[in-house]
Design a protein around this motif. Structure first.
Motif, short mmCIF file in Angstrom:
data_model
loop_
_atom_site.label_atom_id
_atom_site.label_comp_id
_atom_site.label_asym_id
_atom_site.label_seq_id
_atom_site.Cartn_x
_atom_site.Cartn_y
_atom_site.Cartn_z
N LEU A 56 -5.59 14.10 -13.02
CA LEU A 56 -5.32 14.56 -11.66
C LEU A 56 -6.46 14.15 -10.73
CD1 LEU A 56 -3.44 16.33 -9.86
CD2 LEU A 56 -4.83 18.29 -10.56
N HIS A 57 -7.68 14.32 -11.18
CA HIS A 57 -8.85 13.96 -10.39
C HIS A 57 -8.86 12.46 -10.07
CE1 HIS A 57 -12.90 14.27 -8.85
NE2 HIS A 57 -13.27 13.27 -9.64
N SER A 97 0.83 -1.21 0.00
CA SER A 97 0.00 0.00 0.00
C SER A 97 0.86 1.25 0.00
CB SER A 97 -0.92 0.03 1.22
OG SER A 97 -1.90 -0.97 1.12
N MET A 98 1.92 1.24 0.78
CA MET A 98 2.82 2.40 0.82
C MET A 98 3.51 2.60 -0.54
SD MET A 98 2.49 4.11 3.47
CE MET A 98 3.72 5.26 2.92
N THR A 99 3.86 1.52 -1.19
CA THR A 99 4.46 1.62 -2.53
C THR A 99 3.45 2.22 -3.50
OG1 THR A 99 5.84 -0.32 -2.08
CG2 THR A 99 5.55 0.30 -4.38
N GLU A 100 2.21 1.76 -3.43
CA GLU A 100 1.16 2.31 -4.30
C GLU A 100 0.94 3.79 -4.02
OE1 GLU A 100 -2.50 -0.02 -5.03
OE2 GLU A 100 -1.55 -1.52 -3.75
N ILE A 101 0.88 4.16 -2.74
CA ILE A 101 0.67 5.57 -2.38
C ILE A 101 1.84 6.42 -2.90
CG2 ILE A 101 0.62 7.19 -0.44
CD1 ILE A 101 -1.01 5.05 1.09
N ASN A 102 3.05 5.93 -2.72
CA ASN A 102 4.22 6.68 -3.19
C ASN A 102 4.21 6.83 -4.70
OD1 ASN A 102 5.29 7.23 -0.64
ND2 ASN A 102 6.37 5.29 -0.58
N ASN A 103 3.82 5.77 -5.40
CA ASN A 103 3.72 5.86 -6.87
C ASN A 103 2.68 6.90 -7.29
OD1 ASN A 103 5.69 3.92 -7.34
ND2 ASN A 103 4.22 2.24 -7.52
N ARG A 129 -5.59 7.96 -4.52
CA ARG A 129 -4.76 8.24 -3.33
C ARG A 129 -5.63 8.28 -2.09
NH1 ARG A 129 -2.85 12.73 -0.30
NH2 ARG A 129 -0.72 12.35 0.46
N GLN A 130 -6.78 8.92 -2.21
CA GLN A 130 -7.68 9.03 -1.06
C GLN A 130 -8.13 7.65 -0.58
OE1 GLN A 130 -10.96 11.64 -1.81
NE2 GLN A 130 -11.91 11.28 0.17
N LYS A 131 -8.45 6.77 -1.51
CA LYS A 131 -8.87 5.42 -1.14
C LYS A 131 -7.74 4.66 -0.45
CE LYS A 131 -12.35 5.04 -4.73
NZ LYS A 131 -12.70 4.47 -6.04
N LEU A 132 -6.53 4.76 -0.99
CA LEU A 132 -5.39 4.07 -0.39
C LEU A 132 -5.07 4.62 1.01
CD1 LEU A 132 -3.05 3.74 -3.49
CD2 LEU A 132 -4.15 1.87 -2.25
N LEU A 133 -5.16 5.93 1.16
CA LEU A 133 -4.91 6.51 2.48
C LEU A 133 -5.98 6.10 3.48
CD1 LEU A 133 -3.69 10.11 1.58
CD2 LEU A 133 -2.33 8.23 2.53
N HIS A 134 -7.21 5.98 3.01
CA HIS A 134 -8.29 5.53 3.89
C HIS A 134 -8.00 4.11 4.40
CE1 HIS A 134 -12.22 5.18 5.66
NE2 HIS A 134 -12.41 4.05 5.01
N ASN A 191 3.97 10.42 -6.65
CA ASN A 191 4.91 10.84 -7.69
C ASN A 191 4.17 11.24 -8.97
OD1 ASN A 191 7.15 10.43 -6.06
ND2 ASN A 191 7.41 8.32 -6.73
N LYS A 192 3.17 10.45 -9.34
CA LYS A 192 2.37 10.77 -10.54
C LYS A 192 1.62 12.09 -10.35
CE LYS A 192 1.64 5.98 -11.97
NZ LYS A 192 0.64 4.88 -12.08
N LEU A 193 1.06 12.28 -9.16
CA LEU A 193 0.33 13.52 -8.88
C LEU A 193 1.23 14.74 -9.04
CD1 LEU A 193 -1.81 12.53 -5.77
CD2 LEU A 193 -2.68 13.52 -7.88
N MET A 194 2.41 14.68 -8.46
CA MET A 194 3.33 15.81 -8.55
C MET A 194 3.76 16.04 -9.99
SD MET A 194 3.19 16.87 -5.55
CE MET A 194 4.44 18.08 -5.28
N PHE A 195 3.97 14.97 -10.73
CA PHE A 195 4.35 15.09 -12.13
C PHE A 195 3.24 15.76 -12.95
CE2 PHE A 195 4.44 13.29 -16.46
CZ PHE A 195 5.70 13.73 -16.87
N VAL A 196 2.00 15.31 -12.75
CA VAL A 196 0.86 15.87 -13.50
C VAL A 196 0.65 17.34 -13.12
CG1 VAL A 196 -1.64 15.73 -13.83
CG2 VAL A 196 -0.28 13.65 -13.87
#
Length: 110
Positions: A39-40, A4-10, A46-51, A13-18
């Motif tokens: 972006l949306h 999950s942490m790997t997915e969140i980090n990925n 990300r919100q689902k993974l953080l939840h 990174n994509k969010l910041m890139f976009v």
């Protein structure tokens, strides 16, 4: 939980890139609308993974959660800036359309 942490980090990174790409793009670029949609989607993922992460009672790494919170605040600020800019473009476009319609109406009454 490492997965999950790997997915969140990925996703982070994509969010910041976009966001970087959107901020560097010209407003009239058609690709910007697609990037805003992307972006949306990324923010929702990300919100689902953080939840899931926060709901896990076995996950107690406070530092990671604080980092994610700080990043969330940064994403909110940068996204709000993009949203405000896009809204101002829409409003300017609507104003221009109204002006054109007024001129057409005036011209048709001659």
């Amino acid at each position: 939980m490492t997965n999950s942490m790997t997915e969140i980090n990925n996703i982070n990174n994509k969010l910041m890139f976009v966001i970087d790409k959107i901020e560097k793009s010209k407003a009239e670029d058609e690709i910007v609308s697609d990037m805003v949609s992307e972006l949306h989607v990324l923010i929702e993922a990300r919100q689902k993974l953080l939840h899931v992460l926060v709901s896990d009672t076995n996950f107690t790494d406070r530092e990671v959660l604080e980092q994610q919170f700080d990043l969330t605040q940064t994403l909110i600020k940068r996204s709000r800036k993009i949203m405000d800019f896009r809204q101002s473009l829409l409003q300017a476009g609507n104003t221009t359309k109204r002006q054109i319609n007024v001129y057409k109406e005036i011209d048709s009454n001659r």
